[in-house]
Motif scaffolding. Structure first.
Motif, PDB file in Angstrom:
ATOM      1  N   LYS A   1       0.824  -1.206   0.000  1.00  0.00           N
ATOM      2  CA  LYS A   1       0.000   0.000   0.000  1.00  0.00           C
ATOM      3  C   LYS A   1       0.850   1.244   0.000  1.00  0.00           C
ATOM      4  CE  LYS A   1      -4.158   1.755   0.190  1.00  0.00           C
ATOM      5  NZ  LYS A   1      -3.674   3.017  -0.354  1.00  0.00           N
ATOM      6  N   MET A   2       1.883   1.195   0.763  1.00  0.00           N
ATOM      7  CA  MET A   2       2.767   2.365   0.829  1.00  0.00           C
ATOM      8  C   MET A   2       3.435   2.603  -0.514  1.00  0.00           C
ATOM      9  SD  MET A   2       4.680   2.088   4.468  1.00  0.00           S
ATOM     10  CE  MET A   2       3.900   2.609   5.976  1.00  0.00           C
ATOM     11  N   LEU A   3       3.891   1.545  -1.117  1.00  0.00           N
ATOM     12  CA  LEU A   3       4.592   1.703  -2.387  1.00  0.00           C
ATOM     13  C   LEU A   3       3.647   2.212  -3.471  1.00  0.00           C
ATOM     14  CD1 LEU A   3       6.752  -1.531  -2.173  1.00  0.00           C
ATOM     15  CD2 LEU A   3       7.625   0.798  -2.221  1.00  0.00           C
ATOM     16  N   ILE A   4       2.429   1.733  -3.396  1.00  0.00           N
ATOM     17  CA  ILE A   4       1.464   2.230  -4.374  1.00  0.00           C
ATOM     18  C   ILE A   4       1.214   3.717  -4.130  1.00  0.00           C
ATOM     19  CG2 ILE A   4      -0.986   2.114  -5.032  1.00  0.00           C
ATOM     20  CD1 ILE A   4      -0.792  -0.923  -4.633  1.00  0.00           C
ATOM     21  N   ALA A   5       1.198   4.058  -2.857  1.00  0.00           N
ATOM     22  CA  ALA A   5       1.011   5.467  -2.536  1.00  0.00           C
ATOM     23  C   ALA A   5       2.164   6.315  -3.054  1.00  0.00           C
ATOM     24  CB  ALA A   5       0.868   5.641  -1.017  1.00  0.00           C
ATOM     25  N   CYS A   6       3.326   5.705  -3.187  1.00  0.00           N
ATOM     26  CA  CYS A   6       4.482   6.412  -3.752  1.00  0.00           C
ATOM     27  C   CYS A   6       4.450   6.406  -5.268  1.00  0.00           C
ATOM     28  CB  CYS A   6       5.795   5.758  -3.301  1.00  0.00           C
ATOM     29  SG  CYS A   6       6.101   5.850  -1.547  1.00  0.00           S
ATOM     30  N   LEU A   7       3.423   5.853  -5.804  1.00  0.00           N
ATOM     31  CA  LEU A   7       3.244   5.776  -7.257  1.00  0.00           C
ATOM     32  C   LEU A   7       4.187   4.774  -7.925  1.00  0.00           C
ATOM     33  CD1 LEU A   7       2.758   9.540  -8.112  1.00  0.00           C
ATOM     34  CD2 LEU A   7       1.023   7.856  -7.583  1.00  0.00           C
ATOM     35  N   TYR A   8       4.622   3.825  -7.170  1.00  0.00           N
ATOM     36  CA  TYR A   8       5.463   2.786  -7.768  1.00  0.00           C
ATOM     37  C   TYR A   8       4.571   1.670  -8.271  1.00  0.00           C
ATOM     38  CZ  TYR A   8       9.268   4.983  -5.105  1.00  0.00           C
ATOM     39  OH  TYR A   8      10.183   5.868  -4.584  1.00  0.00           O
ATOM     40  N   LYS A   9       5.212   0.884  -9.099  1.00  0.00           N
ATOM     41  CA  LYS A   9       4.501  -0.266  -9.606  1.00  0.00           C
ATOM     42  C   LYS A   9       4.954  -1.459  -8.769  1.00  0.00           C
ATOM     43  CE  LYS A   9       3.783  -2.097 -14.235  1.00  0.00           C
ATOM     44  NZ  LYS A   9       4.749  -3.150 -14.281  1.00  0.00           N
ATOM     45  N   VAL A  10       4.060  -2.020  -8.037  1.00  0.00           N
ATOM     46  CA  VAL A  10       4.457  -3.000  -7.019  1.00  0.00           C
ATOM     47  C   VAL A  10       4.077  -4.422  -7.383  1.00  0.00           C
ATOM     48  CG1 VAL A  10       4.328  -3.557  -4.578  1.00  0.00           C
ATOM     49  CG2 VAL A  10       3.992  -1.214  -5.335  1.00  0.00           C
ATOM     50  N   THR A  11       5.023  -5.299  -7.105  1.00  0.00           N
ATOM     51  CA  THR A  11       4.734  -6.728  -7.209  1.00  0.00           C
ATOM     52  C   THR A  11       5.110  -7.316  -5.852  1.00  0.00           C
ATOM     53  OG1 THR A  11       5.503  -6.633  -9.490  1.00  0.00           O
ATOM     54  CG2 THR A  11       5.151  -8.815  -8.551  1.00  0.00           C
ATOM     55  N   LYS A  12       4.240  -8.080  -5.284  1.00  0.00           N
ATOM     56  CA  LYS A  12       4.604  -8.609  -3.973  1.00  0.00           C
ATOM     57  C   LYS A  12       4.700 -10.132  -3.999  1.00  0.00           C
ATOM     58  CE  LYS A  12      -0.029  -8.518  -2.178  1.00  0.00           C
ATOM     59  NZ  LYS A  12      -1.082  -8.213  -1.455  1.00  0.00           N
ATOM     60  N   CYS A  13       5.583 -10.617  -3.160  1.00  0.00           N
ATOM     61  CA  CYS A  13       5.765 -12.063  -2.996  1.00  0.00           C
ATOM     62  C   CYS A  13       5.912 -12.331  -1.519  1.00  0.00           C
ATOM     63  CB  CYS A  13       7.079 -12.545  -3.612  1.00  0.00           C
ATOM     64  SG  CYS A  13       7.298 -12.121  -5.297  1.00  0.00           S
ATOM     65  N   ASN A  14       5.434 -13.460  -1.128  1.00  0.00           N
ATOM     66  CA  ASN A  14       5.646 -13.773   0.276  1.00  0.00           C
ATOM     67  C   ASN A  14       6.718 -14.836   0.464  1.00  0.00           C
ATOM     68  OD1 ASN A  14       4.275 -15.948  -0.665  1.00  0.00           O
ATOM     69  ND2 ASN A  14       2.720 -15.977   0.949  1.00  0.00           N
ATOM     70  N   ARG A  15       7.309 -15.245  -0.628  1.00  0.00           N
ATOM     71  CA  ARG A  15       8.387 -16.220  -0.500  1.00  0.00           C
ATOM     72  C   ARG A  15       9.560 -15.807  -1.395  1.00  0.00           C
ATOM     73  NH1 ARG A  15       7.189 -20.792   1.998  1.00  0.00           N
ATOM     74  NH2 ARG A  15       8.826 -21.964   0.964  1.00  0.00           N
ATOM     75  N   ALA A  16      10.709 -16.099  -0.895  1.00  0.00           N
ATOM     76  CA  ALA A  16      11.909 -15.719  -1.639  1.00  0.00           C
ATOM     77  C   ALA A  16      12.020 -16.466  -2.959  1.00  0.00           C
ATOM     78  CB  ALA A  16      13.146 -15.967  -0.782  1.00  0.00           C
ATOM     79  N   GLU A  17      11.642 -17.701  -2.934  1.00  0.00           N
ATOM     80  CA  GLU A  17      11.753 -18.496  -4.156  1.00  0.00           C
ATOM     81  C   GLU A  17      10.861 -17.927  -5.249  1.00  0.00           C
ATOM     82  OE1 GLU A  17      14.666 -21.198  -3.031  1.00  0.00           O
ATOM     83  OE2 GLU A  17      13.770 -20.706  -4.963  1.00  0.00           O
ATOM     84  N   THR A  18       9.681 -17.547  -4.806  1.00  0.00           N
ATOM     85  CA  THR A  18       8.753 -16.954  -5.774  1.00  0.00           C
ATOM     86  C   THR A  18       9.362 -15.692  -6.364  1.00  0.00           C
ATOM     87  OG1 THR A  18       7.060 -17.614  -4.172  1.00  0.00           O
ATOM     88  CG2 THR A  18       6.325 -16.355  -6.092  1.00  0.00           C
ATOM     89  N   ALA A  19       9.935 -14.921  -5.470  1.00  0.00           N
ATOM     90  CA  ALA A  19      10.531 -13.671  -5.929  1.00  0.00           C
ATOM     91  C   ALA A  19      11.641 -13.942  -6.940  1.00  0.00           C
ATOM     92  CB  ALA A  19      11.095 -12.902  -4.730  1.00  0.00           C
ATOM     93  N   LEU A  20      12.465 -14.897  -6.648  1.00  0.00           N
ATOM     94  CA  LEU A  20      13.560 -15.210  -7.558  1.00  0.00           C
ATOM     95  C   LEU A  20      13.042 -15.674  -8.911  1.00  0.00           C
ATOM     96  CD1 LEU A  20      16.551 -16.984  -5.786  1.00  0.00           C
ATOM     97  CD2 LEU A  20      16.572 -14.976  -7.240  1.00  0.00           C
ATOM     98  N   SER A  21      12.051 -16.498  -8.851  1.00  0.00           N
ATOM     99  CA  SER A  21      11.560 -16.973 -10.144  1.00  0.00           C
ATOM    100  C   SER A  21      10.913 -15.845 -10.925  1.00  0.00           C
ATOM    101  CB  SER A  21      10.620 -18.166  -9.981  1.00  0.00           C
ATOM    102  OG  SER A  21       9.513 -17.818  -9.192  1.00  0.00           O
ATOM    103  N   LYS A  22      10.269 -14.963 -10.213  1.00  0.00           N
ATOM    104  CA  LYS A  22       9.683 -13.811 -10.919  1.00  0.00           C
ATOM    105  C   LYS A  22      10.778 -12.971 -11.547  1.00  0.00           C
ATOM    106  CE  LYS A  22       5.621 -12.775  -8.106  1.00  0.00           C
ATOM    107  NZ  LYS A  22       4.340 -12.856  -8.807  1.00  0.00           N
TER     108      LYS A  22
END
Lengths: 685, 146
Positions: A50-71
């Motif tokens: 929410k904060m990042l969106i408020a900063c006008l960034y384009k946000v992608t969230k992951c709750n696991r590191a592996e997911t993040a890496l694959s993304k």
């Protein structure tokens, strides 16, 4: 992004490439910054999003590191920055950080509720560009875009500063790597430089550098490929994309190549920016490789050879090449090339060299000093002759190594050089030649000259270790480092204790000429193993340490600390070559080792007859090093007075001094060269 | 109660939560994130927190009761718990977590257990207060529309 330099465009292009079309950098930036946030805590994750969106960034969230890496992997250019929590169940945040740095080289910000100093330090050392304490406030997130910009900017800047900065870093603080500045720099050697700064690495830099280096490691082989590709394309036409294609290395990204190219170009530019020595060098170099400037050819050759042999850290090689490239194109095959190169490099490291003006002269002396180790009787004039010899040898060497074909030719080249020299000069030259070679080749030819200088270094070290002659060499205050040929280099200014910078500066010993060069190189290559020159030598001489040397070089290439490393590498080589002849230089962090090796090498390669024992050589080396006043007292080393070989090879002196200086700085003033126990372990790989 | 009265009441509740140290300024950050697009953001977050933290509490309890006491695991959980609670501004809960971690680092299982009881208490108290607060806000919102 202010990439405006030579390759600035490169970095820009790479950076812009990551910024997709959607992200209009100019207008909306930082809006639209593509952030990937990783946190296993759903509450925090949601708040951050929410904060990042408020900063006008384009946000992608992951709750696991592996997911993040694959993304990240599936969309390498899809993100600009990553925010990651430290504590995650499936993977440690720092590990993720390393992965990202290595594979994608994106800026990563760590977050944690833990504000303990250790953890924050860990973040720094692992390359995080920032560390936020939870709970994270939106204000902290508003500025994260600066890391993206900074990173890109630094990549470019590092390249530019690689040489000078290194010098500076090296000198003032041995332990300061100054190599790695930003956390995730592409291409280790440049990036590592800055980071190293943060890390405060000394000779043990390698240790620290290994701590965090997620980025691409530009190994010698990789760099060789890179250089070969660049050469193939032509330095002007070499664009990262094509280089990447030519290199055909899986996992290497265009960004990695781009940043590395930047560095390389800076290196080349730096080389060309060096003084007259360069011209000398370039001439020599040109003989070899018309593609680059004379210098470049030299360097290219040497570098490549060196790199190939692994002695020269790829970066160093690149550096040298870059230097050569950048340098005087008009170098005419003056044997001094090597010396010049040395000078060139040392040029970059003003400290290293004593005064360029006098370098020429000094170099002679210095070189002689360097070579002292070898022919103990190197008197100033001897040095001069050595210089000449070195130069000529350098020439020879330069020509020998085919550009890029060196890898295993380093040794032979070196040997050749030595042999050539000997043939040419027939003086005690075997040593001197070696020295000369080293000095001459120092710059461009790391490979070939390395062999030589190393010998001398080795001798120097031996001397010191053994005999105690070092006193001769030790120039003011330099007590022992006979091995560090570099000694002479630092001579004027640094002698005190530096002269044998060998002792202190790793790798000084051996290649005084090399050392100088190395230092320069180091500085050039960001400390990537100034030992490059010795690299070859050692390789040739004693193969057993090539790896360590390589490692060192590689490490060194990456950061200023490498300078010391390279020296160490040399040391290692020399050590082996010398058969550890009491190469106490080892102590110098391996610098001595190289010296020892060098001396040994000298023995083995050169027909160092006089040498009789490494001691003599060392002594001579020491003598040489000791102060430019070549008081080669070591009577033992009789004939081969490297001094003779090096005619006014100021380049060498410069190199030597530079090297010495480097060593000194690197070795964090470990002037105690008492090469008793040449411990290869010092080689910070 | 009239609309203004309700709002006043809500304001009072809110103020007391801060004054009594149950909430800190992080909660304000959350409130600032709430906008027309996410009118119930704060409530959503708090709900999320309580769901997640309940699970955590259960894990911690299990770990606390098992022998030998796995302090590092406890520390891990507590670290997580602390991060969570601090991000919603649960001041008392967070500070109690810090106390727990100190005992945990010292290897004092007894003290950890006691501390954990405090954590659970604070956790529960805050939950009630916030639930009441949100309820009031909900009523006020309803009142406003009527």
């Amino acid at each position: 992004m202010n990439v405006s330099s030579v390759k600035g465009s490169m970095s820009i292009s790479s950076s812009t490439s990551t910024w997709k079309a959607g992200d209009t950098i100019s207008d909306q930036f930082p809006a639209g910054l593509r952030v990937l946030v990783v946190d296993d805590d759903p509450t925090c994750l949601m708040i951050l999003e929410k904060m990042l969106i408020a900063c006008l960034y384009k946000v992608t969230k992951c709750n696991r590191a592996e997911t993040a890496l694959s993304k990240l992997r599936e969309n390498k250019n899809g993100y600009d920055i990553v925010l990651s929590d430290v504590h995650m169940p499936d993977m440690d945040g720092f590990k993720l950080l390393e992965h990202i740095g290595l594979e994608m080289d994106l800026p990563v910000i760590m977050m944690s509720a833990d504000d303990g100093k250790q953890v924050v330090m860990k973040g720094v050392t692992h390359g995080a560009c920032d560390y936020l304490i939870k709970p994270v406030r939106i204000e902290a997130l508003k500025n994260i875009w600066q890391h993206v910009v900074r990173k890109r900017k630094n990549e470019w800047k590092e390249f530019e500063q690689s040489g000078s900065v290194e010098e500076g870093d090296r000198q003032p603080k041995q332990s300061d790597d100054a190599d790695y500045s930003s956390s995730a720099n592409e291409g280790n050697w440049k990036g590592s430089k800055k980071r190293k700064d943060e890390e405060e690495e000394t000779d043990e830099r390698d240790d620290t550098s290994t701590l965090k280096k997620p980025r691409v490691v530009w190994s010698v082989e990789l760099h060789q490929q890179f250089v070969a590709a660049v050469n193939q394309l032509g330095i002007d036409k070499a664009v990262p994309k094509k280089i990447l294609e030519l290199m055909n290395v899986p996992g290497l990204t265009r960004e990695n190549v781009a940043s590395h190219l930047q560095k390389y170009r800076l290196y080349l530019r730096r080389l060309s920016g060096v003084s007259q020595h360069q011209s000398n060098l370039s001439t020599i170099i040109s003989a070899q490789d018309p593609t680059f400037g004379s210098l470049s050819s030299l360097s290219g050759l040497d570098l490549q050879t060196l790199a190939a042999t692994g002695q020269l850290p790829a970066q160093s090689l690149a550096r040298l090449q870059a230097a050569g490239l950048g340098r005087a194109t008009a170098i005419s095959g003056i044997p001094i090339t090597l010396v010049d190169q040395r000078n060139i490099f040392s040029f970059e490291n003003p400290k290293l060299r004593f005064g360029e003006g006098q370098q020429q002269h000094m170099t002679n002396k210095q070189q002689v000093n360097l070579l002292h180790g070898i022919p103990s009787t190197m008197e100033p004039k001897q040095l001069v002759s050595l210089r000449h010899a070195a130069q000529s040898i350098g020439n020879m060497n330069m020509q020998v190594p085919p550009h890029g074909a060196q890898s295993s030719q380093n040794n032979p080249l070196l040997m050749q050089m030595g042999q050539q020299q000997q043939q040419q000069q027939q003086q005690q030259q075997s040593r001197g030649q070696i020295l000369v070679d080293s000095t001459i080749n120092h710059a461009p030819r790391l490979s070939s000259s390395m062999g030589q200088p190393i010998l001398s270094n080795g001798i120097a070290t031996n001397v010191s270790s053994r005999n105690g002659i070092p006193e001769n060499i030790r120039a003011p205050g330099y007590s022992q480092t006979p091995s560090m040929l570099n000694f002479p280099m630092n001579h004027a200014s640094e002698l005190p204790g530096n002269s044998f910078a060998l002792g202190s500066t790793p790798g000084v010993s051996i290649l005084t000429s090399k050392g100088a060069f190395q230092e320069d190189v180091n500085s050039e290559i960001k400390g990537s193993g100034g030992l490059m020159p010795s690299y070859d030598v050692f390789n040739d001489l004693n193969q057993h340490k090539p790896q360590s040397w390589e490692l060192q070089n590689v490490g060194m290439a990456f950061d200023t600390s490498q300078h010391s490393n390279s020296l160490q590498g040399n040391l290692d080589l020399t050590q082996s070559a010398l058969g550890q002849q009491g190469f106490s230089s080892g102590q110098m962090n391996g610098h001595n080792r190289s010296a020892a090796v060098a001396s040994k090498a000298m023995f083995s390669t050169g027909d160092v007859k006089e040498l009789g024992s490494a001691q003599n050589v060392n002594q001579h080396l020491n003598n040489l090093l000791v102060d430019n006043t070549i008081r080669v007292k070591s009577e033992r080393v009789c004939d081969t007075s490297p001094a003779n070989i090096f005619p006014d090879h100021f380049g060498q002196d410069d190199l030597m001094s530079a090297l010495l200086k480097q060593q000194e700085s690197v070795a964090s003033s470990e002037n105690e060269f008492d090469f008793d126990g040449y411990s290869m372990n010092n080689i910070p790989v | 109660m009239d609309r203004y009265g309700m709002q006043n009441q809500i304001a009072c509740i809110r103020r007391s939560l801060f004054d009594q140290g149950y909430l800190d300024e992080q909660f304000i950050q959350l409130e600032e994130l709430q906008d027309d697009a996410n009118p119930n953001f704060v409530q959503e977050i708090v709900t999320l927190f309580y769901t997640d933290s309940t699970r955590l509490i259960q894990n911690i309890e299990l770990t606390l009761t098992s022998r030998p006491t796995n302090f590092s695991k406890l520390d891990d959980y507590m670290h997580q718990f602390k991060g969570s609670s601090s991000s919603i501004g649960a001041k008392k809960v967070t500070s109690e977590c810090a106390v727990f971690r100190q005992y945990c680092a010292a290897g004092n299982a007894e003290a950890c257990i006691r501390s954990f009881q405090h954590i659970k208490q604070e956790h529960a108290i805050l939950r009630k207060k916030l639930e009441f607060y949100f309820q009031m806000m909900g009523q006020a919102a309803v009142a406003q529309t009527t």
